[in-house]
Design a protein around this motif. Structure first.
Motif, PDB file in Angstrom:
ATOM      1  N   TRP A   1       0.863  -1.183   0.000  1.00 31.32           N
ATOM      2  CA  TRP A   1       0.000   0.000   0.000  1.00 31.32           C
ATOM      3  C   TRP A   1       0.897   1.229   0.000  1.00 31.32           C
ATOM      4  N   SER A   2       0.719   2.043  -1.016  1.00 31.57           N
ATOM      5  CA  SER A   2       1.530   3.242  -1.196  1.00 31.57           C
ATOM      6  C   SER A   2       0.632   4.462  -1.024  1.00 31.57           C
ATOM      7  N   ASN A   3       1.107   5.454  -0.229  1.00 33.44           N
ATOM      8  CA  ASN A   3       0.262   6.598   0.075  1.00 33.44           C
ATOM      9  C   ASN A   3       1.115   7.826   0.356  1.00 33.44           C
ATOM     10  N   ASN A   4       0.546   8.999   0.054  1.00 33.78           N
ATOM     11  CA  ASN A   4       1.246  10.256   0.328  1.00 33.78           C
ATOM     12  C   ASN A   4       1.591  10.414   1.798  1.00 33.78           C
ATOM     13  N   VAL A   5       0.774   9.833   2.678  1.00 35.24           N
ATOM     14  CA  VAL A   5       0.979   9.979   4.115  1.00 35.24           C
ATOM     15  C   VAL A   5       2.331   9.424   4.554  1.00 35.24           C
ATOM     16  N   ILE A   6       2.819   8.391   3.890  1.00 26.39           N
ATOM     17  CA  ILE A   6       4.098   7.776   4.259  1.00 26.39           C
ATOM     18  C   ILE A   6       5.237   8.239   3.346  1.00 26.39           C
ATOM     19  N   GLY A   7       4.996   9.322   2.574  1.00 27.94           N
ATOM     20  CA  GLY A   7       6.054   9.905   1.762  1.00 27.94           C
ATOM     21  C   GLY A   7       6.108   9.456   0.322  1.00 27.94           C
ATOM     22  N   SER A   8       5.103   8.728  -0.142  1.00 29.07           N
ATOM     23  CA  SER A   8       5.082   8.262  -1.525  1.00 29.07           C
ATOM     24  C   SER A   8       4.438   9.299  -2.436  1.00 29.07           C
ATOM     25  N   ASP A   9       4.812   9.296  -3.694  1.00 30.97           N
ATOM     26  CA  ASP A   9       4.183  10.159  -4.688  1.00 30.97           C
ATOM     27  C   ASP A   9       2.930   9.524  -5.285  1.00 30.97           C
ATOM     28  N   TYR A  10       2.593   8.309  -4.844  1.00 32.68           N
ATOM     29  CA  TYR A  10       1.467   7.577  -5.425  1.00 32.68           C
ATOM     30  C   TYR A  10       0.526   7.088  -4.324  1.00 32.68           C
ATOM     31  N   ASN A  11      -0.743   6.953  -4.697  1.00 31.65           N
ATOM     32  CA  ASN A  11      -1.746   6.326  -3.853  1.00 31.65           C
ATOM     33  C   ASN A  11      -2.303   5.112  -4.613  1.00 31.65           C
ATOM     34  N   TYR A  12      -1.812   3.947  -4.263  1.00 33.57           N
ATOM     35  CA  TYR A  12      -2.278   2.734  -4.950  1.00 33.57           C
ATOM     36  C   TYR A  12      -1.985   1.528  -4.067  1.00 33.57           C
ATOM     37  N   GLY A  13      -2.566   0.417  -4.453  1.00 38.59           N
ATOM     38  CA  GLY A  13      -2.331  -0.835  -3.748  1.00 38.59           C
ATOM     39  C   GLY A  13      -1.994  -1.945  -4.729  1.00 38.59           C
ATOM     40  N   LYS A  14      -1.400  -3.000  -4.210  1.00 36.90           N
ATOM     41  CA  LYS A  14      -1.058  -4.145  -5.053  1.00 36.90           C
ATOM     42  C   LYS A  14      -1.167  -5.410  -4.218  1.00 36.90           C
ATOM     43  N   ILE A  15      -1.882  -6.400  -4.742  1.00 36.17           N
ATOM     44  CA  ILE A  15      -2.075  -7.677  -4.059  1.00 36.17           C
ATOM     45  C   ILE A  15      -1.368  -8.766  -4.865  1.00 36.17           C
ATOM     46  N   ASN A  16      -0.568  -9.571  -4.189  1.00 38.88           N
ATOM     47  CA  ASN A  16       0.155 -10.659  -4.836  1.00 38.88           C
ATOM     48  C   ASN A  16      -0.173 -11.978  -4.139  1.00 38.88           C
TER      49      ASN A  16
END
Length: 386
Positions: free
Chosen positions: A239-254
């Motif tokens: 899970w990628s989010n601006n709150v944790i310093g990422s430039d993207y808001n998206y998720g990925k399930i593997n």
């Protein structure tokens, strides 16, 4: 790319291993490179007693990276004693895989290059399995997109990336089960000669990806490197989010499941199921893709992918094995498009040599044919290592 180059590299592994052993010949205890069971070449005792490493020269034949290249991958193995538990009043011994430490430097014909350091192992007392890798890569890679009235087009990109990936898994009382967290830090600058394609946003040209997520795993395989029986399955998310310093808001399930079973005393069957799903808008270079022998990296890409692959290993004597494998998969942007998406197929053969019997480590060469090209691989352990 010719098969004889791969064969040469395989024998270089054995020669380098033998040559490096001379550096420990002055030790009081003489270490043999022959197995006491069959007197065949084997590096188990050398790795255990001399704390040596296995220097793996790797020939890169990835079409997306220029078809040919090389890497030097020194790998250090540190054995671990097993877990000893009491389950239902009975003493139970569970093997613990060795700690693995290594690095790599690689270069390919299309001027892709990079350096990587990695470590995986187990903290036995708290029962935590971990893995981490970091490095820098300057990658030239092709991506494909299909456009209405134009058809499929190829785009050549350059990626300059610093990365760090790590996960930790806390094993339960039954060490076959584990759960934990993982993280990915990726700082990337994207280059393209000419007008940037429409599917690439301005943000993707220079951006940071910071992702975290939970991970759960079941693993009862009899061997970490080249299993003969058992299952390994894992479900993990990013899970990628601006709150944790990422430039993207998206998720990925593997998700994946790798299963092995002896079909005959000397015939081992394996089957693999694998799938990925991107949620939201992920950077185009992190979208799911079909990952199988014989199919170029990122050749078939979408918001989701599914694949299955089967293999047979025939151990025709104690040391040597023949391989046969094949699989299929598809990538698509929406599950409503699953039926319309094309299946991509691959198949091939190869061989293995039992290089370190006490670790169950086999090494060899695979040759595979995908929808378009042949590819060749040096295999250390299993191609399904994750």
């Amino acid at each position: 790319m010719k098969l004889n180059l791969r064969s040469i590299s395989f024998w270089v592994v054995l020669i380098c291993t033998f040559s490096f052993t001379n550096s420990v010949s002055a030790q009081k205890k003489k270490i043999s490179l022959k197995d006491s069971l069959d007197n065949a070449f084997d590096v188990s005792d050398w790795v255990i007693e001399a704390h040596g490493f296995i220097p793996i020269p790797y020939i890169i034949t990835e079409p997306a990276l220029g078809y040919i290249g090389g890497a030097i991958v020194p790998v250090f193995l540190t054995p671990k004693t097993p877990y000893i538990d009491s389950v239902g009043g009975k003493r139970k011994i569970t093997p613990v895989g060795p700690d693995i430490t290594g690095g790599a430097f690689f270069y390919t014909a299309n001027n892709t290059w990079g350096a990587i350091l990695f470590r995986s192992g187990t903290w036995k007392k708290p029962r935590i399995k971990y893995r981490m890798a970091t490095g820098y890569a300057d990658i030239n890679m092709d991506f494909y997109r299909t456009f209405q009235n134009v058809g499929e087009q190829k785009f050549e990109f350059n990626f300059k990336s610093y990365f760090f990936h790590a996960f930790g898994l806390k094993q339960f009382k039954n060490p076959k089960w584990a759960a934990g967290l993982q993280t990915l830090l990726l700082f990337t600058k994207v280059g393209y000669a000419g007008t940037v394609p429409d599917f690439v946003t301005p943000k993707e040209l220079n951006s940071n990806v910071v992702s975290v997520g939970p991970i759960a795993e079941f693993d009862n395989r009899d061997n970490t490197f080249t299993p003969n029986k058992g299952i390994k399955t894992r479900l993990d998310t990013y899970w990628s989010n601006n709150v944790i310093g990422s430039d993207y808001n998206y998720g990925k399930i593997n998700f994946f499941i790798n299963a092995y079973k002896p079909l005959l005393p000397n015939l081992i069957g394996g089957i693999r199921l694998d799938g990925q799903q991107a949620l939201g808008t992920a950077p185009f270079y992190l979208l799911p893709y079909i990952d199988m022998r014989g199919i170029p990296t990122n050749r078939y890409q979408g918001q989701a992918d599914v694949l299955t692959e089967a293999e047979l290993r025939w151990d025709f004597n104690r040391r040597w094995s023949l391989m046969g494998f094949g699989g299929t998969g598809k990538a698509f942007d929406d599950w409503s498009e699953f039926g319309e998406a094309d299946w991509a197929y691959s198949y091939g053969t190869g061989f293995r040599y039992l290089l370190a019997r006490k670790f169950g480590l086999r090494m060899g060469i695979d040759v595979a044919r995908g929808p378009e090209k042949w590819a060749y691989y040096i295999v250390f352990g299993s191609t399904w290592l994750k």
